[in-house]
Structures are given as structure tokens and as C-alpha cells.
Scaffold this active site. Structure first.
Site, PDB file in Angstrom:
ATOM      1  N   TYR A 202     -14.635 -27.169 -73.853  1.00 12.41           N
ATOM      2  CA  TYR A 202     -15.607 -28.031 -73.167  1.00 12.41           C
ATOM      3  C   TYR A 202     -16.971 -27.369 -73.284  1.00 12.41           C
TER       4      TYR A 202
ATOM      5  N   GLN B  83     -20.537 -27.555 -72.719  1.00 11.82           N
ATOM      6  CA  GLN B  83     -21.646 -28.208 -72.015  1.00 11.82           C
ATOM      7  C   GLN B  83     -22.805 -27.225 -71.813  1.00 11.82           C
ATOM      8  N   THR B  84     -22.510 -26.097 -71.141  1.00 11.75           N
ATOM      9  CA  THR B  84     -23.573 -25.159 -70.753  1.00 11.75           C
ATOM     10  C   THR B  84     -24.282 -24.568 -71.973  1.00 11.75           C
TER      11      THR B  84
ATOM     12  N   SER C 220     -26.698 -25.343 -64.667  1.00 11.08           N
ATOM     13  CA  SER C 220     -26.664 -26.244 -63.497  1.00 11.08           C
ATOM     14  C   SER C 220     -27.344 -27.569 -63.791  1.00 11.08           C
TER      15      SER C 220
ATOM     16  N   GLY D 174     -15.294 -21.531 -72.480  1.00  9.17           N
ATOM     17  CA  GLY D 174     -14.076 -20.744 -72.670  1.00  9.17           C
ATOM     18  C   GLY D 174     -13.272 -21.309 -73.825  1.00  9.17           C
TER      19      GLY D 174
ATOM     20  N   ARG E  35      -9.172  -9.470 -38.807  1.00  8.04           N
ATOM     21  CA  ARG E  35      -9.719  -9.621 -40.169  1.00  8.04           C
ATOM     22  C   ARG E  35      -8.713 -10.343 -41.069  1.00  8.04           C
TER      23      ARG E  35
ATOM     24  N   GLU F  31     -17.988 -24.409 -63.068  1.00  7.14           N
ATOM     25  CA  GLU F  31     -17.783 -25.765 -62.541  1.00  7.14           C
ATOM     26  C   GLU F  31     -18.810 -26.088 -61.456  1.00  7.14           C
TER      27      GLU F  31
HETATM   28  C1  LIG Z   1      -3.847 -26.150 -66.270  1.00  2.97           C
HETATM   29  C2  LIG Z   1      -5.205 -25.755 -65.828  1.00  2.97           C
HETATM   30  C3  LIG Z   1      -5.859 -26.826 -65.021  1.00  2.97           C
HETATM   31  C4  LIG Z   1      -7.083 -26.770 -64.597  1.00  2.97           C
HETATM   32  C5  LIG Z   1      -7.975 -25.669 -64.768  1.00  2.97           C
HETATM   33  C6  LIG Z   1      -8.795 -25.848 -65.972  1.00  2.97           C
HETATM   34  C7  LIG Z   1      -9.886 -25.282 -66.162  1.00  2.97           C
HETATM   35  C8  LIG Z   1     -10.526 -24.423 -65.141  1.00  2.97           C
HETATM   36  C9  LIG Z   1     -10.367 -23.054 -65.509  1.00  2.97           C
HETATM   37  C10 LIG Z   1     -11.313 -22.297 -65.690  1.00  2.97           C
HETATM   38  C11 LIG Z   1     -12.699 -22.787 -65.552  1.00  2.97           C
HETATM   39  C12 LIG Z   1     -13.333 -22.325 -66.689  1.00  2.97           C
HETATM   40  C13 LIG Z   1     -14.295 -22.994 -67.181  1.00  2.97           C
HETATM   41  C14 LIG Z   1     -15.398 -23.544 -66.496  1.00  2.97           C
HETATM   42  C15 LIG Z   1     -16.033 -24.550 -67.081  1.00  2.97           C
HETATM   43  C16 LIG Z   1     -17.379 -24.974 -66.679  1.00  2.97           C
HETATM   44  O1  LIG Z   1     -18.046 -24.331 -65.930  1.00  2.97           O
HETATM   45  S1  LIG Z   1     -17.919 -26.423 -67.379  1.00  2.97           S
HETATM   46  C17 LIG Z   1     -19.590 -26.598 -66.901  1.00  2.97           C
HETATM   47  C18 LIG Z   1     -19.711 -26.957 -65.462  1.00  2.97           C
HETATM   48  N1  LIG Z   1     -21.081 -27.258 -65.162  1.00  2.97           N
HETATM   49  C19 LIG Z   1     -21.461 -27.665 -63.995  1.00  2.97           C
HETATM   50  O2  LIG Z   1     -20.677 -27.778 -63.074  1.00  2.97           O
HETATM   51  C20 LIG Z   1     -22.898 -28.055 -63.866  1.00  2.97           C
HETATM   52  C21 LIG Z   1     -23.311 -28.342 -62.461  1.00  2.97           C
HETATM   53  N2  LIG Z   1     -24.331 -29.377 -62.442  1.00  2.97           N
HETATM   54  C22 LIG Z   1     -24.044 -30.680 -62.169  1.00  2.97           C
HETATM   55  O3  LIG Z   1     -22.913 -31.029 -61.920  1.00  2.97           O
HETATM   56  C23 LIG Z   1     -25.169 -31.660 -62.172  1.00  2.97           C
HETATM   57  O4  LIG Z   1     -26.103 -31.457 -63.095  1.00  2.97           O
HETATM   58  C24 LIG Z   1     -25.792 -31.815 -60.774  1.00  2.97           C
HETATM   59  C25 LIG Z   1     -26.092 -30.496 -60.101  1.00  2.97           C
HETATM   60  C26 LIG Z   1     -24.789 -32.591 -59.954  1.00  2.97           C
HETATM   61  C27 LIG Z   1     -27.136 -32.583 -60.849  1.00  2.97           C
HETATM   62  O5  LIG Z   1     -27.005 -33.637 -61.733  1.00  2.97           O
HETATM   63  P1  LIG Z   1     -28.129 -34.754 -61.927  1.00  2.97           P
HETATM   64  O6  LIG Z   1     -29.423 -34.066 -62.110  1.00  2.97           O
HETATM   65  O7  LIG Z   1     -27.703 -35.726 -62.951  1.00  2.97           O
HETATM   66  O8  LIG Z   1     -27.940 -35.433 -60.606  1.00  2.97           O
HETATM   67  P2  LIG Z   1     -28.833 -35.757 -59.402  1.00  2.97           P
HETATM   68  O9  LIG Z   1     -30.120 -36.327 -59.835  1.00  2.97           O
HETATM   69  O10 LIG Z   1     -28.834 -34.604 -58.465  1.00  2.97           O
HETATM   70  O11 LIG Z   1     -27.906 -36.893 -58.888  1.00  2.97           O
HETATM   71  C28 LIG Z   1     -27.908 -38.205 -59.410  1.00  2.97           C
HETATM   72  C29 LIG Z   1     -26.818 -38.983 -58.716  1.00  2.97           C
HETATM   73  O12 LIG Z   1     -25.587 -38.670 -59.326  1.00  2.97           O
HETATM   74  C30 LIG Z   1     -24.663 -38.218 -58.350  1.00  2.97           C
HETATM   75  N3  LIG Z   1     -23.758 -37.278 -59.001  1.00  2.97           N
HETATM   76  C31 LIG Z   1     -24.062 -36.085 -59.480  1.00  2.97           C
HETATM   77  N4  LIG Z   1     -22.966 -35.514 -60.015  1.00  2.97           N
HETATM   78  C32 LIG Z   1     -21.969 -36.381 -59.876  1.00  2.97           C
HETATM   79  C33 LIG Z   1     -20.586 -36.383 -60.234  1.00  2.97           C
HETATM   80  N5  LIG Z   1     -20.039 -35.337 -60.831  1.00  2.97           N
HETATM   81  N6  LIG Z   1     -19.873 -37.465 -59.938  1.00  2.97           N
HETATM   82  C34 LIG Z   1     -20.404 -38.511 -59.305  1.00  2.97           C
HETATM   83  N7  LIG Z   1     -21.701 -38.584 -58.947  1.00  2.97           N
HETATM   84  C35 LIG Z   1     -22.471 -37.526 -59.222  1.00  2.97           C
HETATM   85  C36 LIG Z   1     -25.527 -37.619 -57.284  1.00  2.97           C
HETATM   86  O13 LIG Z   1     -24.840 -37.560 -56.073  1.00  2.97           O
HETATM   87  C37 LIG Z   1     -26.671 -38.580 -57.261  1.00  2.97           C
HETATM   88  O14 LIG Z   1     -26.262 -39.715 -56.548  1.00  2.97           O
HETATM   89  P3  LIG Z   1     -27.340 -40.606 -55.773  1.00  2.97           P
HETATM   90  O15 LIG Z   1     -28.002 -39.665 -54.791  1.00  2.97           O
HETATM   91  O16 LIG Z   1     -26.507 -41.626 -55.101  1.00  2.97           O
HETATM   92  O17 LIG Z   1     -28.291 -41.122 -56.784  1.00  2.97           O
HETATM   93  C1  LIG Z   2     -16.470 -17.272 -66.511  1.00  5.21           C
HETATM   94  C2  LIG Z   2     -17.273 -18.504 -66.834  1.00  5.21           C
HETATM   95  C3  LIG Z   2     -16.688 -19.510 -67.565  1.00  5.21           C
HETATM   96  C4  LIG Z   2     -17.440 -20.631 -67.926  1.00  5.21           C
HETATM   97  N1  LIG Z   2     -16.870 -21.592 -68.698  1.00  5.21           N
HETATM   98  C5  LIG Z   2     -17.609 -22.646 -69.123  1.00  5.21           C
HETATM   99  C6  LIG Z   2     -17.059 -23.633 -69.985  1.00  5.21           C
HETATM  100  O1  LIG Z   2     -15.884 -23.577 -70.352  1.00  5.21           O
HETATM  101  N2  LIG Z   2     -17.857 -24.623 -70.400  1.00  5.21           N
HETATM  102  C7  LIG Z   2     -19.154 -24.737 -70.021  1.00  5.21           C
HETATM  103  O2  LIG Z   2     -19.826 -25.668 -70.438  1.00  5.21           O
HETATM  104  N3  LIG Z   2     -19.692 -23.841 -69.170  1.00  5.21           N
HETATM  105  C8  LIG Z   2     -18.956 -22.795 -68.716  1.00  5.21           C
HETATM  106  N4  LIG Z   2     -19.506 -21.876 -67.855  1.00  5.21           N
HETATM  107  C9  LIG Z   2     -20.892 -22.027 -67.430  1.00  5.21           C
HETATM  108  C10 LIG Z   2     -21.016 -22.420 -65.969  1.00  5.21           C
HETATM  109  O3  LIG Z   2     -20.605 -23.729 -65.753  1.00  5.21           O
HETATM  110  C11 LIG Z   2     -22.438 -22.214 -65.494  1.00  5.21           C
HETATM  111  O4  LIG Z   2     -22.732 -20.829 -65.587  1.00  5.21           O
HETATM  112  C12 LIG Z   2     -22.612 -22.722 -64.090  1.00  5.21           C
HETATM  113  O5  LIG Z   2     -22.580 -24.123 -64.063  1.00  5.21           O
HETATM  114  C13 LIG Z   2     -23.891 -22.200 -63.416  1.00  5.21           C
HETATM  115  O6  LIG Z   2     -24.993 -22.549 -64.153  1.00  5.21           O
HETATM  116  P1  LIG Z   2     -26.115 -21.470 -64.580  1.00  5.21           P
HETATM  117  O7  LIG Z   2     -25.408 -20.369 -65.263  1.00  5.21           O
HETATM  118  O8  LIG Z   2     -27.121 -22.254 -65.301  1.00  5.21           O
HETATM  119  O9  LIG Z   2     -26.688 -20.940 -63.229  1.00  5.21           O
HETATM  120  P2  LIG Z   2     -28.175 -21.155 -62.713  1.00  5.21           P
HETATM  121  O10 LIG Z   2     -28.347 -22.590 -62.365  1.00  5.21           O
HETATM  122  O11 LIG Z   2     -29.138 -20.565 -63.640  1.00  5.21           O
HETATM  123  O12 LIG Z   2     -28.098 -20.325 -61.380  1.00  5.21           O
HETATM  124  C14 LIG Z   2     -28.828 -19.121 -61.128  1.00  5.21           C
HETATM  125  C15 LIG Z   2     -29.244 -19.107 -59.647  1.00  5.21           C
HETATM  126  O13 LIG Z   2     -30.146 -20.167 -59.400  1.00  5.21           O
HETATM  127  C16 LIG Z   2     -29.756 -20.919 -58.271  1.00  5.21           C
HETATM  128  N5  LIG Z   2     -30.150 -22.327 -58.472  1.00  5.21           N
HETATM  129  C17 LIG Z   2     -30.090 -23.057 -59.611  1.00  5.21           C
HETATM  130  N6  LIG Z   2     -30.519 -24.304 -59.399  1.00  5.21           N
HETATM  131  C18 LIG Z   2     -30.868 -24.392 -58.109  1.00  5.21           C
HETATM  132  C19 LIG Z   2     -31.371 -25.433 -57.275  1.00  5.21           C
HETATM  133  N7  LIG Z   2     -31.587 -26.661 -57.750  1.00  5.21           N
HETATM  134  N8  LIG Z   2     -31.610 -25.158 -55.987  1.00  5.21           N
HETATM  135  C20 LIG Z   2     -31.366 -23.938 -55.486  1.00  5.21           C
HETATM  136  N9  LIG Z   2     -30.881 -22.908 -56.224  1.00  5.21           N
HETATM  137  C21 LIG Z   2     -30.629 -23.126 -57.510  1.00  5.21           C
HETATM  138  C22 LIG Z   2     -28.252 -20.747 -58.203  1.00  5.21           C
HETATM  139  O14 LIG Z   2     -27.784 -20.938 -56.872  1.00  5.21           O
HETATM  140  C23 LIG Z   2     -28.068 -19.309 -58.680  1.00  5.21           C
HETATM  141  O15 LIG Z   2     -28.232 -18.472 -57.569  1.00  5.21           O
HETATM  142  C24 LIG Z   2     -18.770 -20.748 -67.490  1.00  5.21           C
HETATM  143  C25 LIG Z   2     -19.343 -19.736 -66.719  1.00  5.21           C
HETATM  144  C26 LIG Z   2     -18.614 -18.625 -66.387  1.00  5.21           C
HETATM  145  C27 LIG Z   2     -19.256 -17.534 -65.571  1.00  5.21           C
END
Ligand SMILES: CC/C=C\C/C=C\C/C=C\C/C=C\C=C\C(=O)SCCNC(=O)CCNC(=O)[C@H](O)C(C)(C)COP(=O)(O)OP(=O)(O)OC[C@H]1O[C@@H](n2cnc3c(N)ncnc32)[C@H](O)[C@@H]1OP(=O)(O)O
Ligand SMILES: Cc1cc2nc3c(=O)[nH]c(=O)nc-3n(C[C@H](O)[C@H](O)[C@H](O)COP(=O)(O)OP(=O)(O)OC[C@H]3O[C@@H](n4cnc5c(N)ncnc54)[C@H](O)[C@@H]3O)c2cc1C
Length: 664
Positions: A135, A137-138, A144, A177, A333, A424
């Protein structure tokens, strides 16, 4: 001969039916039997051995991960395991691997955002692991802020293809990952551009490596991003980097459930909300909540068993010293963490139900519950992972010095677990999403729109803003309605106070930014209310087994009252309770700890963890801690020789310098 059990006396003290509690923990008898069978299968297989992995080099650890993944796949095929059993098997193998992302994100992304034709084409290959996906994305510059991603997918109507490109260094994909060394494919998130117009971020299926030689395809630069926190731990995962130099993919590889691009290059937005592009994250956040209860239960199991074995001070007339679990500070604790493990288990079960419900509604084009599903998954993911990460470290401290040994299992568990607070969705960023949802709900209160689901309590704001807590004695705090009202009143009062403060800003976004620390607190209060209320709801169910429900009631009260004690400032400042009522809650909490004490070992036995899965000498089932620690010390490579390597070059010259000095 009966096996030695240092916890036998503790186990005899239990006041409830352990087998029935195991079923409650597993969710059903069927789940219990399945997970018990799969856990034993893994534990008895020498390939899945993990006691040596913190000693391995990065390359050896990675190869060991590939070997385990291949062996797991063989077992899954040979034993014809179902998808559910296969997931369990992978989780009991307990080594982060590319398979987590293939099954946990790549496949769900295609399922959630692909069309039925795309399902037919890609899913069979993915299910058979003929292709392996991740996946992506980042990016280096953005995680974020998903809308800020820079990778482009520009449609070329001449060839009916997308041109994928990384225009800047910061647009390099970074972190996915399984990407670094394994994945043949990825779901890549990129800005869709047609006719010179930017339509925001969408998902695309992209082949990265050749299926015969595993070499990157032309235009693709891919590799691992390097070592991460801790030894062993998450370094078994090949988190990767990826750059595109005008890589071409056919138009039908854009995931087209949410929006489509026609043959002519016309962008069509369907009536499905654009937020469904974020759907895979919602799914995974939901799974992370259940996983939090597992990780927390694991740490608590280790700390509880060890606390019953460990003795310090208080020997009388040469008798044994006091078990550290009998110290009130240790209990205050440890037991809230034990209660939190159960609380997270039940809220995880409920969240799974909520997710299934929203998925079924989405299939029927009912998008009404999507905002709540987003707020609940985001908020509970954030709250449960933050608590669990801190709790693992607390459990290490509860185990004193031995908790710092690698073979306590706690350092590695901590190192593997803590990125959950970031991936996530960063936990603070996610809480701010919850806060937005709550502020929107408050702003609609006067409009006649009745809040539903987890915000239904806001519909009773008028009452909750002025109600008075009726607690007069410590035991009054055992009434579920009293607890629930206190948590509801606190959440609604904090929400409304913040909404009022926001109203003083001429620009709402400026206000939101300025008040964001308070808004995070509001979101936490709301999430804690959800967990408390779902625990209370669980207790409404028919729960069989002698004493089982009683124990759960005690744990539920511990969970709620320890939160009340911890956040007393909020409860008192909002006028929900008086300082005296806060003191009575604390008094009741102490009484509850005394009731947990005789059941503590059985309550962690109910998790049914094998010694293999726990991976901890301090937490082993039989409690034979000292002998195992002593034996284990001799297995350290440093003890392979009596005199260490390097003695002649580095130690001896120092030790002998007085002879040289004396000769001078
Ligand atoms: C067998 C194993 C099973 C499971 C495990 C598998 C895997 C896990 C294992 C390990 C994990 C390892 C990998 C990890 C992977 C990753 O990290 S992938 C990358 C993840 N990235 C993020 O999570 C990014 C975080 N950022 C966001 O989600 C968004 O950008 C945001 C912070 C939500 C902001 O988005 P945006 O700018 O578009 O939104 P807003 O303007 O703030 O909102 C607009 C409206 O949309 C609504 N909204 C936002 N997000 C969502 C959503 N996800 N679903 C529905 N609606 C959403 C938001 O509420 C606003 O609504 P409105 O106010 O009504 O307009
Ligand atoms: C072990 C690991 C596995 C991962 N696996 C995947 C993967 O499989 N696929 C994938 O796409 N990504 C993956 N990621 C990426 C991950 O999803 C991002 O690192 C995560 O979403 C956080 O985003 P960032 O790194 O941009 O943090 P940043 O957004 O840069 O955060 C830095 C600091 O800024 C603060 N901050 C940021 N925005 C705001 C705001 N609006 N208001 C207040 N504070 C804010 C945060 O709280 C944090 O303290 C992985 C990351 C890790 C560590």
C-alpha cells in the site's frame, strides 16, 4: 509426573470459571477453539521459533522472515486453512512481514476501491500470492496530509494509459511495508491529472518488479529505507522507497469504484463520496483496535505473572518476602491496565460490528453512517494505541530490572508496537478528526437534527449540562447509570465549552488551530466514554459461567473509575462531580483492586497465550522464572567463550599498563 507450576496456588484462588472466561475473551466458543488450535500449531513448529531473533543481523532477520512467511503459506495450503485461520496463523507467527500489507492493505484496497471487473482480474492472483502487493501512499514529504501527495498519474488519451511520475525528491514514496524488497505490485496513491486538470488523489494498481526475475521494471527505482527503532522488532519488515520516471500503466489500472476516467479522458465522479478513497485506512484502523487489546493483554500477562513470582521485603520470622503484586502501588499501576485490556477487547468487538454494518450500507449506497465510522475508527485507534504503547513501558517498569532484559519480551514488544501510534494516521491528527466531527455535531444541536450512534448522548445535552452526580458513598460509584452519566456529562460539557470558545473566532479554522490542544482533550473524553459505554453494554449480555460476569463487572468499574481518578480535573472543572465525590471514587477503586487481586493470574490465563506467543521468560505459564533466566543467560553469544574476543587487543593492554608504567 505433574508439571511444576509456581502459580498453582494463585490459580486455586480464582473465583470464576476460567474456561468460560476464555470464551468471553475469544468472542465465542468457535473463535476460542480455532485460535487455540492455530496458536498451538505455530508454537509447536520449530520454523516459527523466535527466541533468537534479536541476535540476528538485519539481513539474517529479513531472510528468516521470508522463510517463516513461505513456511506459513505452505502450512496454510497443506492444511487448507480458511482465510480466518490463515490470518490467525500469521498473527501467531508474530513477526512483522510483507504478508501483513499484502493481506491487510493491498487486497482490501482493491476490494474496497476497485470495480467488479478489477476484482475479477486482480483478486484471484493476489489470493494465490502469484502477485504480492503493498500500500504505497505516504511520501517522503507528506504522510498525514494525503491531499498534499505529489506523485502524479497523468492520463494520455493517445495511448489510453496513465503516466506515473515522481516530480520531486519529496514525492518519493517512503515507508510502505513490503515495498522495499518483496512486493511485485502496489496500490499507489497519486494525483490524477486529465486534460491538464488535477482531480486529487486516487489509487492505481502498479506492477513494480518482474514476475520472473524480481527486477524493478523500467522507470522504477525501489529499495529499503533502512533500520528502524530497536533490535529485531520491526526490522523484519522491508519498509520501502519508490520513485517513478514516467512509468506507463493501462487506464484500467486506476481503481475506479469512486471515480472513473473514460477512454476520452473525461473524469467522472460517481455518487460515492470521495472519502471512500480513504476506506482501506478505516478498515485497518478498526483492526488495530482489536490488535491493541492483544498487545496490551500480552504485556499485562507478563507483568502480572512476574509480579506474583517476584518477592521483595517484609519477610517475617524467616518466612517468604511479600509478593510484589500485593503492594497497593503495584496493583494501582497494573490492574487498570488489566481492565483496559478487557475494555479494548470489547470495544474492538463492537467496532468490528460497526465496520461490518457500514460496509453493508455502503454496498447499498447508504453513506449516512460513514462520518461516524470514520470518527470512531480514528478516535479509538488513536486512544487504544496510545494507551497500549505507554502500558507496555509501564509493564516493563512493573517487572523491575528483569523487565529490561530482552528475554522478558517487553523491549521487543514495545519496539514493534510503538509505530502503531504513528502509522495508519498519527494519533493527534486522528483525534483532531474526531474533534471536527464532535464540533459539527454540537453546531447542529439546535437545528432539529438528532444526534445518533455514539453521539446520541449529545441529544440529552440540556439534561447533561445541569445534572448533578448523586454519589454520597464510595459504593454509589458501582451503579452503571452513575458512571455512564458522569462520563457523558463530562464529554458533552467539554465539547460545548470548546464549541463556545470556537465561536469567538471570526475565522473558524483559526479558532480550530488555536484551540487544538483542548480539542484533542475533548476527543479523548468522547472516546473514553465510548469504551466505558461499550463495556457496560457488554455486561447487559447473558454471560454464562460461575463468577465470570462478576469479574467483568469488577474490571469494568476499575476501568471507569481509574479514568475518573486520572482525569479528575476534567470531571471537577466541568462541575460533573465534586472533589469529595472524586475522593469517594478513589476509595472505591482501592476496594476494587482488592477484589481483582485473587483473580489476577486467572484473568491473564484467560487470554490463553502460549509461551511461544508471549515470548517472555517472566511471563511463562509455569512461573519458573529464576531457573529459566539463569539458563538463558548462558546461551548468550558472549558466554560462548570464557575470555571474550577482543581481550588480547583491547583489554589486556589496559590491564597490563601498570606493569609498563612501573617499568618506565
Ligand atoms: C492480517 C493483518 C490484518 C490487518 C493488519 C494489516 C496491516 C496493518 C499492519 C501494519 C500497519 C503497517 C502499515 C501501515 C500503513 C500505513 O500507515 S498506510 C498510510 C496511512 N496514512 C494515514 O493514515 C494518513 C492520515 N491522514 C488522513 O487520513 C487524512 O488525510 C486526514 C487527516 C483524515 C485529512 O484528510 P483530508 O484533508 O482529505 O480531510 P479533511 O479536509 O480533514 O476532511 C474532509 C472530510 O472527509 C472526512 N474524512 C476524512 N477521512 C475520512 C475517512 N477515512 N473516511 C471517511 N471520511 C473521512 C472528514 O471527516 C471531513 O468530513 P466533513 O467535515 O464532513 O467534510
Ligand atoms: C512502521 C511504519 C510503517 C508504515 N507503513 C506504511 C505503509 O505501509 N504505507 C504507507 O503509505 N505509509 C506507511 N507508513 C507511513 C505512516 O502512515 C505515516 O508516517 C503516518 O501517517 C504519519 O504521517 P507523517 O509521517 O507524515 O507524520 P507528520 O504528519 O509529519 O507528523 C509529524 C508531527 O506533526 C504533527 N502534525 C501533523 N499534522 C498536524 C496537524 N494538522 N495538526 C497538529 N499536528 C500535526 C503530528 O502530530 C506529529 O507530531 C508507515 C509508517 C511507519 C512508522
Amino acid at each position: 509426573m505433574e508439571a511444576l507450576d509456581y502459580h498453582a496456588e494463585e490459580r486455586r484462588k480464582a473465583e470464576f470459571n476460567l474456561d468460560e472466561m476464555k470464551i468471553v475473551w475469544a468472542g465465542s466458543r468457535r473463535n476460542y477453539e480455532l485460535s487455540d488450535r492455530v496458536a498451538r500449531l505455530v508454537a509447536s513448529d520449530p520454523v516459527f521459533r523466535k527466541d533468537n531473533r534479536t541476535m540476528l543481523t538485519r539481513k539474517d532477520l529479513f531472510k528468516d522472515t521470508l522463510r517463516k512467511a513461505a513456511h506459513a503459506w505452505k502450512r496454510i495450503i497443506d492444511l487448507r486453512l480458511s482465510e480466518e485461520e490463515a490470518n490467525m496463523l500469521r498473527s501467531y507467527v508474530d513477526q512483522p512481514a510483507f504478508t501483513d500489507l499484502h493481506w491487510g492493505m493491498f487486497i482490501p484496497a482493491i476490494k474496497g476501491q476497485g470495480t467488479s471487473e478489477q476484482h475479477e482480474k486482480w483478486l484471484p492472483m493476489a489470493y494465490k500470492m502469484q502477485i504480492i502487493g503493498c500500500y504505497a501512499q505516504t511520501e517522503l514529504g507528506h504522510g498525514s496530509n494525503v491531499q498534499g501527495l505529489e506523485t502524479t498519474a497523468t492520463f494520455d488519451p493517445q495511448t489510453d494509459e496513465f503516466d506515473l511520475h515522481s516530480p520531486t525528491l519529496t514525492s518519493s514514496k517512503w515507508w510502505p511495508g513490503g515495498l522495499g524488497k518483496v512486493s511485485t505490485h502496489a496500490v499507489v496513491y497519486a494525483r490524477l491529472i486529465t486534460g491538464g486538470q488535477d482531480h486529487g488523489v486516487h489509487g492505481f494498481i502498479v506492477q513494480l518488479r518482474g514476475l520472473d526475475d524480481h527486477l524493478p521494471l523500467p522507470g522504477i527505482t525501489v529499495g529499503d529505507i533502512g533500520m528502524k527503532f530497536g533490535s529485531g522488532a520491526y526490522n523484519s519488515m522491508d519498509n520501502g522507497l519508490l520513485r517513478f520516471d514516467h512509468v506507463r500503466i493501462p487506464r484500467n489500472q486506476m481503481l475506479m469504484r469512486v471515480s472513473q476516467v473514460t477512454r476520452e479522458g473525461k473524469f467522472v465522479q460517481s455518487d460515492v463520496p470521495r472519502q471512500l478513497v480513504y476506506g482501506t485506512m478505516v478498515y485497518v484502523r478498526q483492526t488495530i483496535v482489536s490488535d491493541a487489546s492483544c498487545a496490551l493483554a500480552r504485556a499485562v500477562c507478563i507483568a502480572t505473572r512476574y509480579s506474583a513470582v517476584r518477592r521483595q521485603f517484609g519477610s517475617q520470622n524467616g518466612g517468604p518476602e511479600i509478593q510484589v503484586i500485593d503492594y497497593k502501588t503495584q496493583q494501582s499501576r497494573l490492574f487498570p491496565l488489566l481492565a483496559s485490556a478487557y475494555a479494548f477487547r470489547f470495544v474492538g468487538e463492537w467496532l468490528k460490528w460497526l465496520y461490518t454494518d457500514v460496509t453493508q450500507r455502503l454496498q447499498a449506497n447508504d453513506f449516512s453512517t460513514l462520518p461516524e465510522a470514520h470518527a470512531c475508527t480514528a478516535g479509538l485507534k488513536s486512544m487504544t494505541t496510545s494507551v497500549t504503547a505507554d502500558a507496555i513501558e509501564e509493564c516493563r517498569k512493573l517487572c523491575g530490572g528483569h523487565g529490561y532484559l530482552s528475554n522478558s519480551g517487553l523491549p521487543e514488544l514495545f519496539a514493534v508496537y510503538i509505530p502503531t501510534c504513528t502509522y495508519e494516521g498519527d494519533n493527534v491528527v486522528l483525534l483532531l478528526q474526531v474533534a471536527r466531527f464532535l464540533m459539527k455535531t454540537v453546531s447542529q444541536l439546535g437545528s432539529g437534527k438528532k444526534p445518533v450512534g455514539t453521539t446520541a448522548y449529545m441529544g440529552r445535552a440540556e439534561h447533561l449540562m445541569q445534572c448533578r452526580c448523586e454519589v454520597e458513598m464510595a459504593q454509589d460509584w458501582l451503579k452503571p447509570s452513575t458512571i455512564l452519566e458522569a462520563f457523558e456529562a463530562r464529554a458533552v460539557r467539554m465539547s460545548i465549552a470548546c464549541a463556545k470558545s470556537l465561536g469567538k473566532f471570526s475565522n473558524p479554522e483559526d479558532g480550530f488551530a488555536e484551540l487544538s490542544p483542548d480539542l484533542v482533550e475533548v476527543a479523548i473524553a468522547h472516546c473514553q466514554l465510548i469504551v466505558v459505554s461499550k463495556f457496560l453494554e457488554k455486561l447487559q449480555q447473558d454471560i454464562p459461567g460461575k463468577g465470570v460476569k462478576r469479574q467483568l463487572e469488577i474490571l469494568c468499574n476499575v476501568y471507569a473509575l481509574h479514568l475518573l481518578h486520572k482525569h479528575l480535573g476534567d470531571f471537577v472543572a466541568t462541575g460533573c462531580i465534586t472533589p469529595n465525590q472524586g475522593a469517594l471514587a478513589n476509595e472505591q477503586l482501592r476496594l476494587l483492586y482488592a477484589q481483582v487481586r485473587p483473580n489476577a493470574i486467572a484473568l491473564v490465563d484467560a487470554f490463553n497465550y502460549t509461551d511461544h506467543y508471549l515470548g517472555s521468560i517472566l511471563g511463562c505459564y509455569d512461573g519458573n522464572v529464576y531457573q529459566k533466566l539463569y539458563q538463558e543467560a548462558w546461551k548468550d553469544p558472549l558466554n560462548d567463550t570464557v575470555v571474550p574476543d577482543g581481550y588480547l587487543e583491547y583489554l589486556r593492554p589496559i590491564l597490563k599498563q601498570h606493569i609498563r608504567t612501573a617499568r618506565l
